[in-house]
Design a protein around this motif. Structure first.
Motif, PDB file in Angstrom:
ATOM      1  N   GLU A   1      -5.601  10.300  -9.931  1.00 39.11           N
ATOM      2  CA  GLU A   1      -5.986   8.901  -9.780  1.00 39.11           C
ATOM      3  C   GLU A   1      -5.529   8.309  -8.458  1.00 39.11           C
ATOM      4  OE1 GLU A   1      -6.174   7.819 -14.560  1.00 39.11           O
ATOM      5  OE2 GLU A   1      -4.396   7.278 -13.370  1.00 39.11           O
ATOM      6  N   LEU A   2      -4.446   8.824  -7.897  1.00 43.75           N
ATOM      7  CA  LEU A   2      -4.019   8.352  -6.570  1.00 43.75           C
ATOM      8  C   LEU A   2      -5.118   8.550  -5.535  1.00 43.75           C
ATOM      9  CD1 LEU A   2      -0.387   9.789  -6.349  1.00 43.75           C
ATOM     10  CD2 LEU A   2      -1.027   7.399  -6.755  1.00 43.75           C
ATOM     11  N   TRP A   3      -5.935   9.578  -5.732  1.00 43.68           N
ATOM     12  CA  TRP A   3      -6.989   9.936  -4.772  1.00 43.68           C
ATOM     13  C   TRP A   3      -8.380   9.585  -5.290  1.00 43.68           C
ATOM     14  CZ3 TRP A   3      -5.755  11.522   0.045  1.00 43.68           C
ATOM     15  CH2 TRP A   3      -4.448  11.950   0.260  1.00 43.68           C
ATOM     16  N   ASP A   4      -8.452   8.861  -6.410  1.00 40.12           N
ATOM     17  CA  ASP A   4      -9.737   8.522  -7.018  1.00 40.12           C
ATOM     18  C   ASP A   4     -10.574   9.763  -7.302  1.00 40.12           C
ATOM     19  OD1 ASP A   4      -9.531   5.734  -7.228  1.00 40.12           O
ATOM     20  OD2 ASP A   4     -10.051   5.458  -5.132  1.00 40.12           O
TER      21      ASP A   4
ATOM     22  N   LEU B   1       0.570   4.753   2.653  1.00 42.32           N
ATOM     23  CA  LEU B   1       1.570   4.097   3.495  1.00 42.32           C
ATOM     24  C   LEU B   1       1.119   4.037   4.944  1.00 42.32           C
ATOM     25  CD1 LEU B   1       4.371   2.817   3.721  1.00 42.32           C
ATOM     26  CD2 LEU B   1       5.314   5.133   4.015  1.00 42.32           C
ATOM     27  N   ARG B   2       0.420   5.047   5.410  1.00 47.54           N
ATOM     28  CA  ARG B   2      -0.059   5.032   6.796  1.00 47.54           C
ATOM     29  C   ARG B   2      -0.915   3.801   7.059  1.00 47.54           C
ATOM     30  NH1 ARG B   2      -4.967   6.207   8.856  1.00 47.54           N
ATOM     31  NH2 ARG B   2      -5.108   6.731  11.069  1.00 47.54           N
ATOM     32  N   THR B   3      -1.846   3.514   6.160  1.00 53.50           N
ATOM     33  CA  THR B   3      -2.703   2.343   6.330  1.00 53.50           C
ATOM     34  C   THR B   3      -1.873   1.067   6.319  1.00 53.50           C
ATOM     35  OG1 THR B   3      -4.667   3.385   5.380  1.00 53.50           O
ATOM     36  CG2 THR B   3      -4.549   0.995   5.255  1.00 53.50           C
ATOM     37  N   ALA B   4      -0.943   0.949   5.374  1.00 56.32           N
ATOM     38  CA  ALA B   4      -0.125  -0.264   5.280  1.00 56.32           C
ATOM     39  C   ALA B   4       0.687  -0.489   6.549  1.00 56.32           C
ATOM     40  CB  ALA B   4       0.791  -0.180   4.066  1.00 56.32           C
ATOM     41  N   GLN B   5       1.211   0.580   7.112  1.00 58.96           N
ATOM     42  CA  GLN B   5       2.022   0.427   8.327  1.00 58.96           C
ATOM     43  C   GLN B   5       1.161   0.137   9.546  1.00 58.96           C
ATOM     44  OE1 GLN B   5       4.294   4.125   8.076  1.00 58.96           O
ATOM     45  NE2 GLN B   5       6.044   3.013   7.227  1.00 58.96           N
ATOM     46  N   LEU B   6      -0.026   0.728   9.613  1.00 62.81           N
ATOM     47  CA  LEU B   6      -0.930   0.408  10.720  1.00 62.81           C
ATOM     48  C   LEU B   6      -1.304  -1.071  10.720  1.00 62.81           C
ATOM     49  CD1 LEU B   6      -3.435   3.429  10.784  1.00 62.81           C
ATOM     50  CD2 LEU B   6      -1.889   2.731  12.617  1.00 62.81           C
ATOM     51  N   LEU B   7      -1.501  -1.628   9.536  1.00 66.59           N
ATOM     52  CA  LEU B   7      -1.930  -3.018   9.427  1.00 66.59           C
ATOM     53  C   LEU B   7      -0.812  -4.021   9.678  1.00 66.59           C
ATOM     54  CD1 LEU B   7      -4.281  -2.744   6.306  1.00 66.59           C
ATOM     55  CD2 LEU B   7      -4.964  -3.040   8.684  1.00 66.59           C
ATOM     56  N   THR B   8       0.441  -3.549   9.721  1.00 66.22           N
ATOM     57  CA  THR B   8       1.559  -4.470   9.950  1.00 66.22           C
ATOM     58  C   THR B   8       2.213  -4.268  11.314  1.00 66.22           C
ATOM     59  OG1 THR B   8       2.977  -2.928   8.706  1.00 66.22           O
ATOM     60  CG2 THR B   8       2.097  -4.838   7.517  1.00 66.22           C
TER      61      THR B   8
ATOM     62  N   ASP C   1       6.213  10.053  -4.269  1.00 69.52           N
ATOM     63  CA  ASP C   1       6.753   8.713  -4.066  1.00 69.52           C
ATOM     64  C   ASP C   1       5.901   7.670  -4.782  1.00 69.52           C
ATOM     65  OD1 ASP C   1       8.874   9.580  -2.538  1.00 69.52           O
ATOM     66  OD2 ASP C   1       7.929   9.135  -0.616  1.00 69.52           O
ATOM     67  N   PHE C   2       4.595   7.781  -4.625  1.00 75.50           N
ATOM     68  CA  PHE C   2       3.716   6.810  -5.261  1.00 75.50           C
ATOM     69  C   PHE C   2       3.772   6.932  -6.783  1.00 75.50           C
ATOM     70  CE2 PHE C   2       1.557   6.464  -1.073  1.00 75.50           C
ATOM     71  CZ  PHE C   2       1.585   5.081  -0.972  1.00 75.50           C
ATOM     72  N   LEU C   3       3.831   8.135  -7.292  1.00 76.64           N
ATOM     73  CA  LEU C   3       3.896   8.319  -8.743  1.00 76.64           C
ATOM     74  C   LEU C   3       5.194   7.767  -9.314  1.00 76.64           C
ATOM     75  CD1 LEU C   3       2.437  11.931  -9.020  1.00 76.64           C
ATOM     76  CD2 LEU C   3       1.329   9.821  -9.786  1.00 76.64           C
TER      77      LEU C   3
ATOM     78  N   LEU D   1       7.906  -9.210   8.699  1.00 74.47           N
ATOM     79  CA  LEU D   1       8.315  -8.369   7.580  1.00 74.47           C
ATOM     80  C   LEU D   1       9.722  -7.828   7.786  1.00 74.47           C
ATOM     81  CD1 LEU D   1       7.593  -6.842   4.940  1.00 74.47           C
ATOM     82  CD2 LEU D   1       6.653  -5.017   6.390  1.00 74.47           C
ATOM     83  N   LYS D   2      10.552  -8.024   6.785  1.00 71.33           N
ATOM     84  CA  LYS D   2      11.894  -7.449   6.774  1.00 71.33           C
ATOM     85  C   LYS D   2      12.076  -6.746   5.440  1.00 71.33           C
ATOM     86  CE  LYS D   2      13.997 -10.672  10.033  1.00 71.33           C
ATOM     87  NZ  LYS D   2      15.072 -11.686  10.262  1.00 71.33           N
ATOM     88  N   ALA D   3      11.780  -5.474   5.452  1.00 73.07           N
ATOM     89  CA  ALA D   3      11.802  -4.708   4.204  1.00 73.07           C
ATOM     90  C   ALA D   3      12.212  -3.278   4.502  1.00 73.07           C
ATOM     91  CB  ALA D   3      10.440  -4.732   3.541  1.00 73.07           C
ATOM     92  N   ASP D   4      13.200  -2.806   3.770  1.00 75.20           N
ATOM     93  CA  ASP D   4      13.649  -1.426   3.886  1.00 75.20           C
ATOM     94  C   ASP D   4      12.925  -0.597   2.830  1.00 75.20           C
ATOM     95  OD1 ASP D   4      14.946   0.990   4.070  1.00 75.20           O
ATOM     96  OD2 ASP D   4      16.962   0.152   4.002  1.00 75.20           O
ATOM     97  N   LEU D   5      12.230   0.461   3.267  1.00 78.88           N
ATOM     98  CA  LEU D   5      11.502   1.305   2.320  1.00 78.88           C
ATOM     99  C   LEU D   5      12.412   2.277   1.581  1.00 78.88           C
ATOM    100  CD1 LEU D   5       8.225   2.094   4.295  1.00 78.88           C
ATOM    101  CD2 LEU D   5       8.665   0.271   2.641  1.00 78.88           C
ATOM    102  N   ASN D   6      13.695   2.344   1.974  1.00 81.79           N
ATOM    103  CA  ASN D   6      14.686   3.139   1.228  1.00 81.79           C
ATOM    104  C   ASN D   6      14.235   4.569   0.977  1.00 81.79           C
ATOM    105  OD1 ASN D   6      16.735   1.005   0.700  1.00 81.79           O
ATOM    106  ND2 ASN D   6      15.028   0.054  -0.406  1.00 81.79           N
ATOM    107  N   GLY D   7      13.687   5.220   2.028  1.00 86.05           N
ATOM    108  CA  GLY D   7      13.314   6.623   1.915  1.00 86.05           C
ATOM    109  C   GLY D   7      11.929   6.871   1.370  1.00 86.05           C
ATOM    110  N   PHE D   8      11.176   5.817   1.074  1.00 84.55           N
ATOM    111  CA  PHE D   8       9.799   5.973   0.593  1.00 84.55           C
ATOM    112  C   PHE D   8       8.943   6.456   1.757  1.00 84.55           C
ATOM    113  CE2 PHE D   8       5.523   4.488  -0.276  1.00 84.55           C
ATOM    114  CZ  PHE D   8       5.364   4.710  -1.636  1.00 84.55           C
ATOM    115  N   THR D   9       8.385   7.668   1.630  1.00 84.94           N
ATOM    116  CA  THR D   9       7.632   8.270   2.735  1.00 84.94           C
ATOM    117  C   THR D   9       6.126   8.237   2.528  1.00 84.94           C
ATOM    118  OG1 THR D   9       7.734  10.490   1.774  1.00 84.94           O
ATOM    119  CG2 THR D   9       9.566   9.826   3.220  1.00 84.94           C
ATOM    120  N   GLY D  10       5.691   7.836   1.335  1.00 83.31           N
ATOM    121  CA  GLY D  10       4.252   7.785   1.078  1.00 83.31           C
ATOM    122  C   GLY D  10       3.675   9.069   0.534  1.00 83.31           C
TER     123      GLY D  10
END
Length: 593
Positions: free
Chosen positions: A188-191, A585-592, A569-571, A556-565
């Motif tokens: 489901e992560l990948w539809d 995560l790549r998309t989210a970081q590109l957009l910020t 991690d997502f599960l 944005l001031k947020a520590d991902l605490n080792g979340f690599t995408g």
């Protein structure tokens, strides 16, 4: 100063402050969060939304299309490769032919079917073409019983002057590289699931029909019953090449489809099959129903709702309905009703005698099956291989996209999120509750007014826990405006949520997706040119994705605490169906950035 101004000045000031904060003061905040009390599912009795103008409907329609495609893992659409169509094993009867067909719809993945053609010469421009998905009948596209006969309808339509392609559901007959039902949270992560794979196969089936020299490319239709009607609904909603259709015994306000192949996550959030079927308007569509199944209310409920959409176009007569006193079926009477409807709208014939079904000859199964005395091509993948190919194609496509608008649309679709046009609030001292009008959600929090740059703080334990943080205490002591929220299912008042209903994720967002929405709602309330968004602990992940989707820039001031995408991690930490298909995560970081 006039007395009336002294009287109204406090109210005027309040209105100005509310407007600056993006708040509509007249609306009411609900007493309970509807996301915990209203859990739509397959068996919910839905009520059709009323569209009063064509402009209103046409604004909604592309949103629905994007939602369907995203749920299917087809937003954006995969690049179409050569189908390497194999058409062979021709059977010739007096007035039609049948051939076996095998199509490579994805690299290493094969769809099987049968092609039915008139034996008479094609008219100028070619025959109309019809894609014909079956339903959950025991023999799939070869089902031939009084209740439902796929060969009978295909032969009859070929005799009437159509080229018909009957093709398999996944896991049926010759399309055997996956089971019919498959996929869990990692997929489901990948539809990646049967609904998306079947919709892709349907789109490629239209490509195949259009590749045939005796088919009129601009006159393609679709007809299917039961689960095949669900495929018809989804295809006609996303592929404008479908010009006429007959979804049989499926369009219902009380049941939306029971199979996994009809229920991808996010597919029907905020919608249901009646609204999806309305997307066919104003093109001809025949609605067939039965008293003995979930379409028993069609003449009184579903049909009028869909006809109202057709009426917005000034074409209410382009949709028709017939109901039989019968169990779930696509029997002779219903097939002949479809023939007459297509005859009138496609062939220009209104004589009912022309559309009486004649007797047919059923061919031997071995003469119809593609894989009878044959094996799949050498490059055919097993289930794990098909899964890996879907993920590879998804990742390659998303990694190649650099346009931020497209990436944001993809991410928003996976999270089923919105930037609220309005936010309403209820304030009691420092305590505040936010909501979106007509949605019914509640976002409790603490609102400390001040001056300067506004800050929104999100803690996984809620607003009271956030307030105790030394970092947040510094913001408050600095006199800045600070909003702390209980994102969905956090804080002290966590309400139970029934996740046991059928196809929960088809109709309801995950907790993590709702948390991202709550952050967006809070940012819209602040309406600040560049608010500081602080994510504490694992809420840093929520804030990362909310910042990517915010319509206003945030600091944005947020520590991902080792979340690599990674998938794991997502599960484990942030489960959103389709998030990896949208670039994760790549998309989210590109957009910020």
């Amino acid at each position: 100063m006039p007395e009336y101004y002294q009287t109204w000045r406090p109210l005027l000031a309040a209105l100005i402050c509310a407007t600056m904060a993006g708040v509509t003061v007249e609306a009411q905040v609900p007493a309970q969060d509807s996301r915990n009390t209203n859990i739509p599912n397959t068996d919910t009795h839905f009520k059709a939304r009323v569209y009063r103008t064509l402009d209103e409907w046409q604004a909604r329609r592309p949103q629905l299309r994007r939602q369907i495609l995203a749920a299917a893992g087809l937003f954006p659409m995969f690049q179409k490769e050569d189908l390497h169509a194999q058409v062979f094993g021709k059977i010739t009867n007096r007035d039609y032919t049948i051939e076996k067909v095998q199509l490579e719809t994805l690299p290493g993945y094969y769809l099987g079917g049968n092609l039915y053609r008139p034996l008479k010469p094609a008219p100028a421009g070619g025959f109309p073409g019809i894609v014909s998905p079956h339903g959950h009948w025991s023999y799939g596209r070869l089902e031939a019983t009084p209740t439902a006969s796929v060969p009978a309808r295909c032969i009859s339509m070929a005799r009437q002057g159509y080229v018909v392609f009957a093709y398999d559901m996944v896991g049926y007959d010759d399309t055997i590289q996956t089971p019919h039902d498959f996929g869990a949270e990692p997929e489901e992560l990948w539809d990646f699931g049967p609904m998306g794979l079947q919709l892709w196969n349907s789109i490629r089936a239209v490509d195949f029909l259009q590749s045939l020299p005796d088919v009129n490319h601009s006159r393609i239709g679709a007809v299917g019953a039961s689960g095949g009607a669900t495929q018809t609904l989804m295809l006609q909603a996303v592929d404008d090449r479908i010009q006429f259709s007959a979804p049989v015994n499926m369009i219902s306000a009380i049941m939306q489809g029971g199979s996994q192949c009809e229920n991808a996550p996010n597919l029907r959030i905020g919608t249901f099959n009646v609204e999806i079927a309305s997307m066919m308007a104003p093109k001809p569509m025949m609605m067939v129903s039965a008293t003995g199944d979930w379409t028993r209310n069609t003449p009184r409920e579903e049909y009028p709702a869909i006809r109202a959409i057709y009426a917005l176009y000034g074409k209410p007569d382009e949709v028709e309905t017939q109901q039989l006193d019968a169990p779930h079926n696509f029997n002779l009477q219903n097939r002949e009703a479809v023939y007459r409807f297509f005859g009138k709208h496609v062939l220009g014939e209104t004589d009912p005698a022309l559309f009486k079904e004649k007797s047919i000859r059923l061919e031997k199964l071995q003469d119809m099956l593609v894989l009878s005395n044959r094996k799949l091509p050498d490059n055919a993948l097993d289930y794990q291989g098909v899964r890996a190919e879907w993920i590879r194609m998804s990742k390659a496509q998303t990694d190649s996209i650099t346009d931020h608008k497209t990436l944001k649309e993809m991410l928003a679709a996976s999270l089923a999120s919105e930037w609220p046009a309005k936010v309403v609030s209820q304030v009691d001292g420092e305590h505040i509750v936010l909501s979106r009008p007509d949605v019914g959600d509640r976002v409790p929090g603490i609102w400390i007014k001040g001056t300067g740059q506004a800050a929104l703080v999100v803690d996984p334990q809620g607003a009271e826990a956030a307030r105790k943080s030394s970092t947040i205490q510094q913001l408050i002591r600095a006199g800045r405006p600070v909003l702390l929220i209980d994102a969905f299912q956090t804080g002290s008042a966590v309400a139970p949520r029934d996740r046991s209903v059928r196809n929960f994720l088809t109709f309801n967002k995950t907790d993590d997706a709702n948390r991202v929405q709550d952050i967006l709602t809070a940012l819209a309330f602040l309406n600040s040119p560049k608010a500081e968004l602080v994510g504490l602990g694992k809420a840093g992940i929520w804030c990362q994705f909310a910042a990517a989707l915010s319509d206003k820039p945030v600091e944005l001031k947020a520590d991902l605490n080792g979340f690599t995408g990674s998938d794991k991690d997502f599960l484990d930490q942030f489960f959103i169906p389709g998030i990896q298909r949208a670039g994760g995560l790549r998309t989210a970081q590109l957009l910020t950035r």
